[in-house]
Design a protein around this motif. Sequence first.
Motif, short mmCIF file in Angstrom:
data_model
loop_
_atom_site.label_atom_id
_atom_site.label_comp_id
_atom_site.label_asym_id
_atom_site.label_seq_id
_atom_site.Cartn_x
_atom_site.Cartn_y
_atom_site.Cartn_z
N TYR A 28 8.48 -19.13 -17.36
CA TYR A 28 7.69 -19.80 -16.35
C TYR A 28 6.65 -20.68 -17.04
O TYR A 28 6.39 -20.53 -18.24
CB TYR A 28 6.97 -18.79 -15.44
CG TYR A 28 6.23 -17.74 -16.22
CD1 TYR A 28 4.94 -17.98 -16.69
CD2 TYR A 28 6.82 -16.52 -16.51
CE1 TYR A 28 4.26 -17.04 -17.44
CE2 TYR A 28 6.16 -15.57 -17.24
CZ TYR A 28 4.88 -15.83 -17.70
OH TYR A 28 4.21 -14.89 -18.45
N THR A 29 6.08 -21.56 -16.28
CA THR A 29 4.96 -22.39 -16.71
C THR A 29 3.81 -22.12 -15.75
O THR A 29 4.03 -22.07 -14.53
CB THR A 29 5.33 -23.88 -16.65
OG1 THR A 29 6.47 -24.10 -17.46
CG2 THR A 29 4.19 -24.76 -17.12
N ILE A 30 2.62 -21.95 -16.28
CA ILE A 30 1.43 -21.80 -15.44
C ILE A 30 0.71 -23.14 -15.43
O ILE A 30 0.47 -23.73 -16.48
CB ILE A 30 0.52 -20.67 -15.95
CG1 ILE A 30 1.25 -19.32 -15.84
CG2 ILE A 30 -0.80 -20.63 -15.18
CD1 ILE A 30 0.51 -18.15 -16.41
N ARG A 31 0.40 -23.61 -14.25
CA ARG A 31 -0.24 -24.92 -14.10
C ARG A 31 -1.16 -24.90 -12.88
O ARG A 31 -1.05 -24.01 -12.02
CB ARG A 31 0.82 -26.01 -13.95
CG ARG A 31 1.71 -25.82 -12.73
CD ARG A 31 2.56 -27.03 -12.43
NE ARG A 31 3.50 -26.78 -11.34
CZ ARG A 31 3.20 -26.79 -10.05
NH1 ARG A 31 1.97 -27.00 -9.66
NH2 ARG A 31 4.15 -26.58 -9.14
N PRO A 32 -2.07 -25.90 -12.79
CA PRO A 32 -2.89 -25.99 -11.58
C PRO A 32 -2.01 -26.25 -10.36
O PRO A 32 -1.01 -26.98 -10.44
CB PRO A 32 -3.81 -27.19 -11.85
CG PRO A 32 -3.83 -27.32 -13.35
CD PRO A 32 -2.48 -26.87 -13.81
N ALA A 33 -2.37 -25.66 -9.25
CA ALA A 33 -1.61 -25.85 -8.01
C ALA A 33 -1.85 -27.25 -7.48
O ALA A 33 -2.89 -27.87 -7.73
CB ALA A 33 -2.05 -24.83 -6.97
N ILE A 80 -7.17 -22.83 -8.83
CA ILE A 80 -6.03 -22.21 -8.17
C ILE A 80 -4.82 -22.59 -9.01
O ILE A 80 -4.55 -23.76 -9.24
CB ILE A 80 -5.90 -22.62 -6.68
CG1 ILE A 80 -4.62 -22.05 -6.06
CG2 ILE A 80 -6.00 -24.11 -6.49
CD1 ILE A 80 -4.55 -22.16 -4.55
N LEU A 81 -4.14 -21.57 -9.54
CA LEU A 81 -3.04 -21.77 -10.48
C LEU A 81 -1.75 -21.21 -9.91
O LEU A 81 -1.77 -20.25 -9.13
CB LEU A 81 -3.33 -21.07 -11.81
CG LEU A 81 -4.67 -21.38 -12.48
CD1 LEU A 81 -4.86 -20.48 -13.71
CD2 LEU A 81 -4.76 -22.85 -12.86
N VAL A 82 -0.63 -21.78 -10.33
CA VAL A 82 0.68 -21.27 -9.93
C VAL A 82 1.54 -21.05 -11.17
O VAL A 82 1.33 -21.67 -12.20
CB VAL A 82 1.42 -22.23 -8.95
CG1 VAL A 82 0.66 -22.35 -7.65
CG2 VAL A 82 1.65 -23.59 -9.58
N ALA A 83 2.50 -20.14 -11.04
CA ALA A 83 3.54 -19.94 -12.06
C ALA A 83 4.83 -20.47 -11.48
O ALA A 83 5.22 -20.10 -10.37
CB ALA A 83 3.67 -18.46 -12.41
N GLU A 84 5.48 -21.34 -12.24
CA GLU A 84 6.69 -22.01 -11.77
C GLU A 84 7.83 -21.74 -12.73
O GLU A 84 7.66 -21.80 -13.96
CB GLU A 84 6.41 -23.51 -11.69
CG GLU A 84 7.53 -24.34 -11.15
CD GLU A 84 7.17 -25.82 -11.10
OE1 GLU A 84 7.34 -26.41 -10.03
OE2 GLU A 84 6.71 -26.36 -12.13
N SER A 85 9.01 -21.45 -12.20
CA SER A 85 10.20 -21.22 -13.02
C SER A 85 10.73 -22.55 -13.53
O SER A 85 10.38 -23.61 -13.00
CB SER A 85 11.27 -20.51 -12.20
OG SER A 85 11.88 -21.44 -11.32
N PRO A 86 11.62 -22.52 -14.56
CA PRO A 86 12.21 -23.77 -15.05
C PRO A 86 12.95 -24.54 -13.96
O PRO A 86 13.05 -25.76 -14.01
CB PRO A 86 13.16 -23.31 -16.15
CG PRO A 86 12.60 -22.01 -16.62
CD PRO A 86 12.00 -21.37 -15.39
N SER A 87 13.44 -23.84 -12.93
CA SER A 87 14.17 -24.53 -11.86
C SER A 87 13.24 -25.08 -10.77
O SER A 87 13.68 -25.68 -9.80
CB SER A 87 15.18 -23.57 -11.21
OG SER A 87 14.49 -22.53 -10.54
N GLY A 88 11.92 -24.85 -10.93
CA GLY A 88 10.95 -25.38 -9.97
C GLY A 88 10.55 -24.41 -8.88
O GLY A 88 9.79 -24.77 -7.98
#
Length: 199
Positions: A28-33, A80-88
């Motif tokens: 996953y990637t953690i990024r700002p929402a 506010i951060l989200v974790a996103e999978s490689p598929s989005g």
Amino acid sequence: MLEEEYQPRRQLPRALRPKPVPEAPFSYTIRPASAEDLPAIRDIYNHYVANSTVTFDEKAMTIRDWRAKYARLEQLGMPILVAESPSGQLLGYTMVYPWQSKAAYRYTVEDSIYLGPASTGKGLGKALLGALIEACIDAGIREIIAVIADKGADASIRLHASYGFKEAGRMGRVGFKFDRWLGTVMMQKSLKKRRRPKA
């Protein structure tokens, strides 16, 4: 029963059996929402509203509710951060919001972490909380409060303790959900200002 039902199954010799396909690593990637993440954030949160006592909300939040909350956090400069999978796919999110409305509380926030049901137990909560703490330090926040249900949220208590949150108090029977009384455990972490390197 037919006779063939009792016969042992034939198997290929070990050398000819197909090798099991290894499960893809959980990444996953953690990024700002962003505003585009709000429908997925809403869905993750509403799962817990409907199925657990980790939130005391009893009514599902709407996209309108989330847009208002997101706009307020942006205005205040709170992460506010989200974790996103490689598929989005959105796997989980974390955020802070003001602890109280009075101005003197402006450096104190309450945190929130929610994972999609398929993303639990894989270390994602720990990664999100670590990233949130760093983002809070960058935002000039000094105290983080976690308000955790006293039943059914042992993993959250352990997670916060692993990052140095200390129990600051308990309140009994302050919530009523799913026909039972619930209390809260309050945990607190003080953040240190990041030192700037000397010129």
